[in-house]
Design an enzyme around this catalytic site. Structure first.
Site, PDB file in Angstrom:
ATOM      1  N   ASN A  13       0.844  -1.225   0.000  1.00 51.51           N
ATOM      2  CA  ASN A  13       0.000   0.000   0.000  1.00 51.51           C
ATOM      3  C   ASN A  13       0.869   1.261   0.000  1.00 51.51           C
ATOM      4  O   ASN A  13       0.513   2.275   0.616  1.00 51.51           O
ATOM      5  CB  ASN A  13      -0.988  -0.011   1.188  1.00 51.51           C
ATOM      6  CG  ASN A  13      -2.065   1.072   1.114  1.00 51.51           C
ATOM      7  OD1 ASN A  13      -2.520   1.551   2.152  1.00 51.51           O
ATOM      8  ND2 ASN A  13      -2.475   1.486  -0.065  1.00 51.51           N
ATOM      9  N   ARG A  16       1.582   0.684  -5.778  1.00 51.67           N
ATOM     10  CA  ARG A  16       0.525   0.510  -6.776  1.00 51.67           C
ATOM     11  C   ARG A  16      -0.854   0.966  -6.305  1.00 51.67           C
ATOM     12  O   ARG A  16      -1.524   1.728  -7.011  1.00 51.67           O
ATOM     13  CB  ARG A  16       0.474  -0.967  -7.218  1.00 51.67           C
ATOM     14  CG  ARG A  16       1.706  -1.396  -7.991  1.00 51.67           C
ATOM     15  CD  ARG A  16       1.797  -2.908  -8.087  1.00 51.67           C
ATOM     16  NE  ARG A  16       2.039  -3.515  -6.781  1.00 51.67           N
ATOM     17  CZ  ARG A  16       2.058  -4.810  -6.537  1.00 51.67           C
ATOM     18  NH1 ARG A  16       1.823  -5.649  -7.525  1.00 51.67           N
ATOM     19  NH2 ARG A  16       2.307  -5.268  -5.328  1.00 51.67           N
TER      20      ARG A  16
END
Ligand code: 4NP
Length: 169
Positions: A13, A16
């Site tokens: 997290n 992407r």
């Protein structure tokens, strides 16, 4: 018009899924759908909890006008399956982790992000590749794919919203 919520999920997290979060949010805002479509992102791994996105993702996105600076890493939880209608995985490993967590009563869509891509040029890919240990090219490719799949996902969601509105749902 019904409201829907979308959660993008990757491993950390910080690369992407926060990029997808910001790109998708910007497209939603540009189409004046901000009050109808809620967007968030999360990771399956806990190494970067509370951290801002990776500087390389932030810089690559900023060059195309997307702001990642307010986002912070958090873990995906089983409660997300109650809260979100669309849970979108960046790669097949994220997807398998999510499938294990998925409660039987989840009635939303759990899918790979690239299933929504419209472009022939990504037909060789099934997943948004993890750019974390690679070079700058990887971050550009990730952003290219995310821009394309975001448009496809939004069209898909809009079609579903229209169908359910017409059905009175
Ligand atoms: P992301 O990239 O899943 O796109 O956020 C990664 C970030 C960090 C790590 C792996 C992937 N990591 O191993 O710390």
């Amino acid at each position: 018009m019904s409201t829907v919520s979308v959660l993008f999920v990757c491993l950390g997290n910080i690369c992407r899924s926060p990029t997808a979060h910001a790109v998708f949010q910007q497209i939603v805002n540009a189409q004046e759908l901000g009050s109808k479509i809620q967007v968030d992102s999360a990771g399956t791994g806990d190494w970067h909890l509370g951290h801002a996105p990776d500087a390389r993702s932030t810089a690559t996105a900023a060059e195309r006008g997307y702001d990642l600076s307010d986002l912070r890493s958090r873990l995906v939880t089983s409660a997300d399956f109650t809260q979100f209608d669309y849970i979108i995985a960046m790669d097949t490993s994220n997807l398998s982790n999510l499938q294990v967590m998925r409660p039987s009563e989840f009635s939303g869509e759990l899918e790979l992000f690239l299933n929504y891509t419209a472009k022939e040029r990504y037909s060789d890919y099934t997943e948004v590749p993890d750019p974390y240990l690679g070079g700058a090219d990887g971050f550009e490719l990730v952003l290219d794919m995310i821009e394309d799949a975001s448009l496809g996902l939004l069209n898909h969601i809009k079609a579903h919203i229209q169908q359910s509105d017409m059905a009175g749902g």
